[in-house]
Design an enzyme around this catalytic site. Structure first.
Site, PDB file in Angstrom:
ATOM      1  N   ASN A  13       0.882  -1.176   0.000  1.00  0.00           N
ATOM      2  CA  ASN A  13       0.000   0.000   0.000  1.00  0.00           C
ATOM      3  C   ASN A  13       0.914   1.218   0.000  1.00  0.00           C
ATOM      4  O   ASN A  13       1.482   1.563   1.028  1.00  0.00           O
ATOM      5  CB  ASN A  13      -0.895  -0.014   1.251  1.00  0.00           C
ATOM      6  CG  ASN A  13      -1.696   1.269   1.388  1.00  0.00           C
ATOM      7  OD1 ASN A  13      -1.819   2.046   0.433  1.00  0.00           O
ATOM      8  ND2 ASN A  13      -2.247   1.507   2.572  1.00  0.00           N
ATOM      9  N   LYS A  15       0.161   4.247  -0.332  1.00  0.00           N
ATOM     10  CA  LYS A  15      -0.492   5.441   0.236  1.00  0.00           C
ATOM     11  C   LYS A  15      -0.242   6.648  -0.663  1.00  0.00           C
ATOM     12  O   LYS A  15      -0.205   6.502  -1.876  1.00  0.00           O
ATOM     13  CB  LYS A  15      -0.008   5.679   1.676  1.00  0.00           C
ATOM     14  CG  LYS A  15      -0.032   4.419   2.527  1.00  0.00           C
ATOM     15  CD  LYS A  15       0.089   4.700   3.999  1.00  0.00           C
ATOM     16  CE  LYS A  15       0.211   3.391   4.752  1.00  0.00           C
ATOM     17  NZ  LYS A  15       0.027   3.526   6.172  1.00  0.00           N
ATOM     18  N   HIS A  98      -9.526   1.138   4.368  1.00  0.00           N
ATOM     19  CA  HIS A  98      -8.284   1.285   5.138  1.00  0.00           C
ATOM     20  C   HIS A  98      -8.549   2.201   6.332  1.00  0.00           C
ATOM     21  O   HIS A  98      -9.347   3.134   6.241  1.00  0.00           O
ATOM     22  CB  HIS A  98      -7.183   1.866   4.239  1.00  0.00           C
ATOM     23  CG  HIS A  98      -5.829   1.821   4.884  1.00  0.00           C
ATOM     24  ND1 HIS A  98      -5.420   2.764   5.800  1.00  0.00           N
ATOM     25  CD2 HIS A  98      -4.815   0.927   4.761  1.00  0.00           C
ATOM     26  CE1 HIS A  98      -4.190   2.447   6.208  1.00  0.00           C
ATOM     27  NE2 HIS A  98      -3.807   1.341   5.602  1.00  0.00           N
ATOM     28  N   GLU A 100      -6.982   4.563   7.537  1.00  0.00           N
ATOM     29  CA  GLU A 100      -6.748   5.999   7.287  1.00  0.00           C
ATOM     30  C   GLU A 100      -7.962   6.611   6.594  1.00  0.00           C
ATOM     31  O   GLU A 100      -8.285   7.778   6.816  1.00  0.00           O
ATOM     32  CB  GLU A 100      -5.464   6.180   6.454  1.00  0.00           C
ATOM     33  CG  GLU A 100      -4.228   5.957   7.318  1.00  0.00           C
ATOM     34  CD  GLU A 100      -3.026   5.427   6.570  1.00  0.00           C
ATOM     35  OE1 GLU A 100      -2.995   5.508   5.334  1.00  0.00           O
ATOM     36  OE2 GLU A 100      -2.101   4.917   7.246  1.00  0.00           O
ATOM     37  N   GLU A 170      -5.882  -5.354  10.226  1.00  0.00           N
ATOM     38  CA  GLU A 170      -4.898  -4.320  10.521  1.00  0.00           C
ATOM     39  C   GLU A 170      -5.260  -3.614  11.823  1.00  0.00           C
ATOM     40  O   GLU A 170      -6.101  -2.695  11.825  1.00  0.00           O
ATOM     41  CB  GLU A 170      -4.867  -3.284   9.391  1.00  0.00           C
ATOM     42  CG  GLU A 170      -4.496  -3.854   8.042  1.00  0.00           C
ATOM     43  CD  GLU A 170      -3.818  -2.808   7.176  1.00  0.00           C
ATOM     44  OE1 GLU A 170      -2.685  -3.055   6.758  1.00  0.00           O
ATOM     45  OE2 GLU A 170      -4.402  -1.746   6.948  1.00  0.00           O
ATOM     46  N   GLY A 176       1.770   2.040  10.688  1.00  0.00           N
ATOM     47  CA  GLY A 176       2.684   3.170  10.555  1.00  0.00           C
ATOM     48  C   GLY A 176       3.301   3.616  11.864  1.00  0.00           C
ATOM     49  O   GLY A 176       3.916   4.671  11.949  1.00  0.00           O
ATOM     50  N   SER A 216       2.917  -2.400  10.386  1.00  0.00           N
ATOM     51  CA  SER A 216       4.355  -2.374  10.664  1.00  0.00           C
ATOM     52  C   SER A 216       5.057  -3.706  10.391  1.00  0.00           C
ATOM     53  O   SER A 216       6.027  -4.060  11.070  1.00  0.00           O
ATOM     54  CB  SER A 216       4.626  -1.920  12.110  1.00  0.00           C
ATOM     55  OG  SER A 216       4.119  -0.609  12.299  1.00  0.00           O
TER      56      SER A 216
HETATM   57  C1  PEP Z   1      -0.954  -0.087   5.855  1.00  0.00           C
HETATM   58  O1  PEP Z   1      -0.920   1.053   5.440  1.00  0.00           O
HETATM   59  O2  PEP Z   1      -1.884  -0.833   5.530  1.00  0.00           O
HETATM   60  C2  PEP Z   1       0.117  -0.543   6.737  1.00  0.00           C
HETATM   61  C3  PEP Z   1       0.049  -1.747   7.243  1.00  0.00           C
HETATM   62  O3  PEP Z   1       1.132   0.342   6.952  1.00  0.00           O
HETATM   63  P1  PEP Z   1       2.526   0.013   7.700  1.00  0.00           P
HETATM   64  O4  PEP Z   1       3.033  -1.276   7.142  1.00  0.00           O
HETATM   65  O5  PEP Z   1       3.412   1.176   7.364  1.00  0.00           O
HETATM   66  O6  PEP Z   1       2.221  -0.082   9.155  1.00  0.00           O
END
Ligand code: PEP
Length: 255
Positions: A13, A15, A98, A100, A170, A176, A216
């Protein structure tokens, strides 16, 4: 994961990152690295990079996804992109719901459900994101929160269509932040999701659904997370922006 029943998929992803030249450079670097992966490889990129990504990945094992899709077919929805607009240019996957988007753009389970159905109707494979807030985990309601999201987000989605859907677990507190869920926590919730799917549909259907962990995940923690029975790959933010790091995750998911 259980390779006899389903495929592991590592999806990046990106972003709101990468200009077109930067996207081209990253995809070119990724192509030889991804070539040897036996897991599914997806890159979800900003709308402005979709055509470039589709063009550059033709004839490779890298599939391209968008990061959002609107649920209406067309009309007065300034700034939005429809599912047909995505399939028309060769996009195959789309991230939906997501955290976000839920946090900053008012996404709700109702709109996630509408987007998921619109995506499936157009032939896109949705990557539907669910996960609890830190506060909800601390209050011991992770199971309720995630089960509710699954029921609402997949409302009225047929068994046939749910098999084409990827669920990404998630935990919001792990996205993040560098705070990764333990392998046990990831497995516990991915298994819970599979149990909810088995109740909503049946065991055979639930066993066929790819359930990713996201939050992460990086080259250091991937092996342990991806070794869990119900963790079928990952949705990857930060580590998908570096070809070498993404490559390590592909290697781990291919084992
Ligand atoms: C994500 O944006 O779905 C995500 C898991 O980000 P990160 O791996 O940076 O935590």
């Amino acid at each position: 994961m259980n390779k006899e029943l389903r495929q592991a998929v590592i999806a990046g992803n990106w972003k709101m990152n990468k200009t077109r030249p930067e996207a081209k450079a990253l995809i070119e670097e990724l192509k030889p690295i991804a070539e040897k992966a036996s897991c599914g490889v997806v890159i979800c990129v900003p709308f402005t990079n979709l055509e470039t990504a589709v063009e550059l990945t033709k004839g490779t094992n890298i599939k391209v996804g968008a990061e959002n899709v609107h649920f209406e077919k067309s009309g007065a929805f300034t700034g939005e992109i429809s599912a047909d607009m995505l399939t028309e240019i060769g996009v195959e996957y789309v991230i939906i719901g997501h955290s976000e988007r839920r946090q900053y753009f008012g996404e709700t389970d109702e709109t996630v459900n509408k987007r998921t159905k619109a995506a499936l109707a157009a032939g896109l494979k949705p990557i539907v994101c669910v996960g609890e807030l830190l506060w909800e985990r601390e209050c011991n309601i992770t199971e309720e929160v995630v089960a509710r999201q699954i029921k609402l987000d997949l409302f009225d989605v047929s068994a046939e269509d749910v098999k084409k859907t990827i669920i990404a677990y998630e935990p919001v507190w792990a996205i993040g932040t560098g705070k990764v869920a333990t392998a046990e926590q990831a497995e516990e919730v991915c298994k819970l999701i599979r149990d909810v799917l088995a109740k909503l549909y049946d065991k055979e259907t639930a066993d066929a659904v790819t359930i990713q962990y996201g939050g992460s995940m990086n080259p250091k923690n991937a092996a342990e997370l991806l070794a869990q029975e119900d963790v079928d790959g990952g949705l990857i933010g930060g580590a998908s922006l570096k070809a070498a790091d993404f490559g390590v995750l592909l290697d781990e998911a291919s084992k």
